[in-house]
Motif scaffolding. Sequence first.
Motif, PDB file in Angstrom:
ATOM      1  N   ARG A 114      43.964  -6.711 -19.351  1.00  7.96           N
ATOM      2  CA  ARG A 114      44.064  -6.244 -20.988  1.00  7.96           C
ATOM      3  C   ARG A 114      42.590  -5.936 -21.756  1.00  7.96           C
ATOM      4  O   ARG A 114      42.937  -4.927 -22.380  1.00  7.96           O
ATOM      5  CB  ARG A 114      44.709  -7.374 -21.543  1.00  7.96           C
ATOM      6  N   GLN A 115      41.308  -5.884 -21.607  1.00  2.47           N
ATOM      7  CA  GLN A 115      40.492  -5.786 -21.264  1.00  2.47           C
ATOM      8  C   GLN A 115      39.709  -4.529 -20.482  1.00  2.47           C
ATOM      9  O   GLN A 115      39.436  -3.834 -21.342  1.00  2.47           O
ATOM     10  CB  GLN A 115      39.512  -6.610 -20.909  1.00  2.47           C
ATOM     11  N   ALA A 152      46.003  -0.828 -30.451  1.00  3.32           N
ATOM     12  CA  ALA A 152      46.837  -1.493 -30.823  1.00  3.32           C
ATOM     13  C   ALA A 152      48.497  -1.259 -31.430  1.00  3.32           C
ATOM     14  O   ALA A 152      49.494  -2.298 -30.915  1.00  3.32           O
ATOM     15  CB  ALA A 152      46.061  -2.218 -32.187  1.00  3.32           C
ATOM     16  N   VAL A 211      50.295  -5.170 -30.284  1.00  5.77           N
ATOM     17  CA  VAL A 211      49.310  -6.201 -30.869  1.00  5.77           C
ATOM     18  C   VAL A 211      49.133  -5.977 -32.071  1.00  5.77           C
ATOM     19  O   VAL A 211      48.382  -4.727 -32.757  1.00  5.77           O
ATOM     20  CB  VAL A 211      48.348  -6.552 -30.600  1.00  5.77           C
ATOM     21  N   THR A 269      43.330  -8.449 -32.694  1.00 10.78           N
ATOM     22  CA  THR A 269      43.435  -8.992 -31.736  1.00 10.78           C
ATOM     23  C   THR A 269      42.786  -7.706 -30.271  1.00 10.78           C
ATOM     24  O   THR A 269      42.305  -8.271 -29.780  1.00 10.78           O
ATOM     25  CB  THR A 269      44.937  -9.390 -31.638  1.00 10.78           C
ATOM     26  N   MET A 270      43.277  -6.548 -30.851  1.00  6.77           N
ATOM     27  CA  MET A 270      42.618  -5.823 -29.821  1.00  6.77           C
ATOM     28  C   MET A 270      41.269  -5.239 -30.135  1.00  6.77           C
ATOM     29  O   MET A 270      40.831  -5.304 -29.301  1.00  6.77           O
ATOM     30  CB  MET A 270      43.457  -4.654 -30.476  1.00  6.77           C
ATOM     31  N   SER A 297      39.230  -8.141 -30.951  1.00  3.69           N
ATOM     32  CA  SER A 297      39.081  -9.309 -29.986  1.00  3.69           C
ATOM     33  C   SER A 297      38.661  -9.195 -28.621  1.00  3.69           C
ATOM     34  O   SER A 297      37.621  -9.607 -27.960  1.00  3.69           O
ATOM     35  CB  SER A 297      39.424 -10.100 -30.507  1.00  3.69           C
ATOM     36  N   TRP A 298      39.991  -7.999 -27.991  1.00  7.00           N
ATOM     37  CA  TRP A 298      39.939  -7.883 -26.776  1.00  7.00           C
ATOM     38  C   TRP A 298      38.325  -7.269 -26.279  1.00  7.00           C
ATOM     39  O   TRP A 298      38.277  -7.665 -25.597  1.00  7.00           O
ATOM     40  CB  TRP A 298      41.073  -7.539 -26.607  1.00  7.00           C
TER      41      TRP A 298
END
Length: 193
Positions: free
Chosen positions: A147-148, A166, A171, A175-176, A178-179
């Motif tokens: 996902r990263q 996102a 998401v 969260t996006m 953060s990834w």
Amino acid sequence: MSEPDPTLNNADLARAQLREAMAQLASGDRGALERIYQATSAKLFGICLRILGDRGEAEDALQDVYVSLWQRAKNYDPERGSPISWLAVFARNRAVDRLRKGKVRSGAVAVDEAAGIPDRRPLADAVLESSERSARVHHCIGTLEERQQDAIRTAFFEGTTYAELAEKRGVPLGTMKSWVRRGLARLKRCLEE
């Protein structure tokens, strides 16, 4: 010649093959001279032609380069630079020698100007280094979580915003971000190794 390393990209492979051919030439392998010629003659001819301004003179200078190479291949030290850089200096010096000896017809640049003749194309080393950096970045991206990897590739290579990412992935924006932030931190560590 030894088997090519399957982990090398084309630029790395070409550099490794040229270094190997230089080592073989230094030990007296005549076939290595032909391989070196095939790999380097276009670049070296361009250097000679820019300095001498005459195709015939450039061809003669290029011949001098390979005769000198045959005689001095043992002087090449791979620790001090790439073979193409060493040969480019050889070509420049042979062309300038021809200018100094007055063997050149009209159309050549003055000896003092020869060093400053620009080559608009990137140097072979720059191309190889850029290729190496690119390969290193892609290798390091490949070590990230899927996902990263996806988020970083999409954001940085395709220009998609974090908000768009996102939304596409379903998401929250935080969260996006953060990834991507954690992925970039891991990427940085990998590139610094």
